[in-house]
Enzyme design. Sequence first.
Site, PDB file in Angstrom:
ATOM      1  CG  HIS A 192      -2.265   0.634   0.967  1.00 30.48           C
ATOM      2  ND1 HIS A 192      -2.487   1.528  -0.066  1.00 30.48           N
ATOM      3  CD2 HIS A 192      -3.453   0.518   1.617  1.00 30.48           C
ATOM      4  CE1 HIS A 192      -3.753   1.929  -0.035  1.00 30.48           C
ATOM      5  NE2 HIS A 192      -4.352   1.324   0.965  1.00 30.48           N
ATOM      6  CB  ALA A 193       4.344   2.002   0.920  1.00 30.51           C
TER       7      ALA A 193
END
Length: 217
Positions: A192-193
């Site tokens: 998700h980064a």
Amino acid sequence: MNENFIEVDKSKWSRAQEFENFSKAPCSFSVTAEIDITNLYAYSKQSGKKLYPLLVAVSAQAINSRKEFRYHEFLESGRFGYFEVLHPIVFQLNKNSNDTKALVAEYDRDLNRQLDNIDSVRRQYEDIDGYMPQEHRPINAVNISCVPWLKFTDLSFSLTYGAKYYFPILTFGKFTKQDGKVVIPLSVFANHAVNDGYHVAMLFADIEERIKSLTIK
């Protein structure tokens, strides 16, 4: 193999805030959905080319068309950026066991040349057992596997190093024929980064669109 790396200045990066947030609270996610591979299946039958390498080649094209799936951080130096290309990792069973071997095939944007590269590396190491028999394995390689014995509706990974692993992981399942179509489950693991649900959704759509655009003679 192309291992060119382009550094990114995080202070000027458009995704810096999201990256910082999801790095402080590491978060990865997996999305599983069925995709329509009717045209790819027909192409496989018409051309005599195996389905799994075709899935790998088309997926590699889609991944390499999107920079957000090619980010990497060198943990020793802290250098962050993205690779020009990711080379597909293909899997095959060892001859003397049901264990798999993971082989990196050089990426090529041309479908037929990519298939040749996959076939070449699989032939080269078909008689050599072991998980990673290649002497040189570039860092910029993406896992694209298939579990053709199982139709699944969900698949997830638990990576102890997942907070800093930014490449996607693609896993196909067993294809089935439904209402005149051929469909196959695809699971995509993402960090998700660097990726949101939108990016993964666009990857699914891109793979399907590339499959539909194949010309069957």
